[in-house]
Design a protein around this motif. Sequence first.
Motif, mmCIF file in Angstrom:
data_model
loop_
_atom_site.group_PDB
_atom_site.id
_atom_site.type_symbol
_atom_site.label_atom_id
_atom_site.label_comp_id
_atom_site.label_asym_id
_atom_site.label_seq_id
_atom_site.Cartn_x
_atom_site.Cartn_y
_atom_site.Cartn_z
ATOM 1 N N ARG A 27 0.731 -1.066 0.028
ATOM 2 C CA ARG A 27 -0.216 -0.029 0.133
ATOM 3 C C ARG A 27 0.418 1.497 -0.330
ATOM 4 N NH1 ARG A 27 -5.196 -0.851 -1.395
ATOM 5 N NH2 ARG A 27 -6.012 -2.630 0.422
ATOM 6 N N ASP A 144 -4.919 5.308 -11.055
ATOM 7 C CA ASP A 144 -5.900 5.802 -9.990
ATOM 8 C C ASP A 144 -5.662 4.955 -9.042
ATOM 9 O OD1 ASP A 144 -6.442 7.685 -12.455
ATOM 10 O OD2 ASP A 144 -6.424 6.029 -13.725
ATOM 11 N N ASP A 145 -7.362 5.229 -8.509
ATOM 12 C CA ASP A 145 -7.807 4.231 -7.622
ATOM 13 C C ASP A 145 -8.252 2.962 -8.229
ATOM 14 O OD1 ASP A 145 -6.989 5.489 -5.230
ATOM 15 O OD2 ASP A 145 -9.572 6.433 -4.936
ATOM 16 N N ASP A 147 -10.546 -0.198 -8.539
ATOM 17 C CA ASP A 147 -12.107 -1.232 -7.553
ATOM 18 C C ASP A 147 -12.828 -1.425 -8.603
ATOM 19 O OD1 ASP A 147 -14.016 0.993 -8.104
ATOM 20 O OD2 ASP A 147 -12.951 1.982 -7.416
ATOM 21 N N ASP A 193 -8.866 -4.395 -4.581
ATOM 22 C CA ASP A 193 -9.370 -2.733 -4.155
ATOM 23 C C ASP A 193 -7.705 -1.707 -3.845
ATOM 24 O OD1 ASP A 193 -11.806 -3.617 -5.627
ATOM 25 O OD2 ASP A 193 -12.602 -2.981 -3.252
ATOM 26 N N LYS A 195 -5.891 1.565 -4.534
ATOM 27 C CA LYS A 195 -5.709 3.087 -4.209
ATOM 28 C C LYS A 195 -4.422 3.600 -5.111
ATOM 29 C CE LYS A 195 -8.555 3.650 -1.457
ATOM 30 N NZ LYS A 195 -10.384 5.484 -1.697
ATOM 31 N N ALA A 196 -4.702 4.596 -5.529
ATOM 32 C CA ALA A 196 -3.596 5.176 -6.805
ATOM 33 C C ALA A 196 -2.429 5.118 -5.894
ATOM 34 C CB ALA A 196 -3.744 6.630 -7.469
ATOM 35 N N ASP A 198 -0.718 2.444 -5.264
ATOM 36 C CA ASP A 198 -0.667 0.780 -4.443
ATOM 37 C C ASP A 198 -0.258 0.567 -5.584
ATOM 38 O OD1 ASP A 198 -1.627 1.858 -2.412
ATOM 39 O OD2 ASP A 198 -3.870 0.698 -2.705
ATOM 40 N N ARG A 220 -9.132 4.171 -15.870
ATOM 41 C CA ARG A 220 -8.339 3.123 -13.867
ATOM 42 C C ARG A 220 -6.745 2.427 -14.974
ATOM 43 N NH1 ARG A 220 -7.320 -3.495 -14.833
ATOM 44 N NH2 ARG A 220 -5.338 -1.831 -16.078
#
Length: 271
Positions: A27, A144-145, A147, A193, A195-196, A198, A220
Motif C-alpha cells: 500500500r 488511479d484508484d 476497484d 481494490d 488506491k492510487a 499502491d 483505471r
Amino acid sequence: MTTAKLGNVLSPEQKKQFDQEGYLLLRGLFAEDAARLREHFMKLHADAPAQYYRPVGPEESGGDILKQYPRMMHPHRFDELSKSYMLHPKVLNALADLFDAAPVAAQSMFYFKPPGAKGQALHQDNFYLLVEPGTCIAAWVAVDDADRDNGGMVVVPKSNQLEVQCPHEADPSVSFTRDEVDVPPGYSPVPMDMKAGDVLFFNGSLIHGSYPNTSDDRFRRAFICHYASEKDIRISHWYKPLYRHDGSEFEIEMSESGGPCGSEHIVTGPH
C-alpha cells in the motif's frame, strides 16, 4: 559484473504470503508519484509518438474506446520517465526479496482503461514471457484508484502453485485479449481494490485479469512492468533487451519457441 546488493525491505510475513498466495500488495508505495505518472502518460497519449503509439479518433474507433486509448507497450524504450520507474529502487528492492536474487526488467506497459473499456480475461503472465527455469514477477502500479466499478484487478490466490495452463478463446464482448484460462475447482477469484500509488506484485503463474470498466467517468490507469531474475537463463525473444538496476543490459538466452501450448509466440500480452 558486480551487482549492488538489493533487497532486505520485506518482512518474513510478506515474503511468506507471496510464496504461498502468489501475490503481495504494498500500500502507498508510490502514493506521492501517482499524479505525476497520470499527467505524464496523458501527455504522451496526447502527443502520440506515431512510431510507438497509435490511438485513433472517435470516428475511426467504431465505438471501441480502447482504440482511442490503446495500451502503451514498452514505453521505457522511448520515454526516460517510464524507464526510471521500471528501474525504481522501491520496486527493485522488493523484487530482490521476492526472487531471492537480483531482478532484471523485461517489459513496461501503460494501460489507460477509460470508462466503457473492456477488461482482460483471466490469464497467466509466464504463458507469454516464457521465463525459465523460474518465472516472471509483475509489478502493477495503480495510477488511479482501482476497484470493481472501474475494472480493477482480480487475482486467484494460490494459483501460482499451478502449472501454466493452455488457454481457450475469451469472450470478445468483455475482453480485449483473446486468451482465457479457467479458474480450477477449489480456487476462487478475489478482487484487488487499490488506491492510487499502491503496487501489486504477483507471480507469473498466478491467474489474474480484470473486468470491464463500468463506471461513468473514472479511468483505471496503471503502469505495469515485468521482471525476471539474474538466476534465469531464458525468456521469450519479444522482451529483449533486459535491464539491470543500473540500466546496463542483461544477457539472457532468447526463446523462439511457442512454449508448452504452442501459441505463446502470438503475443497478445499480459494484463
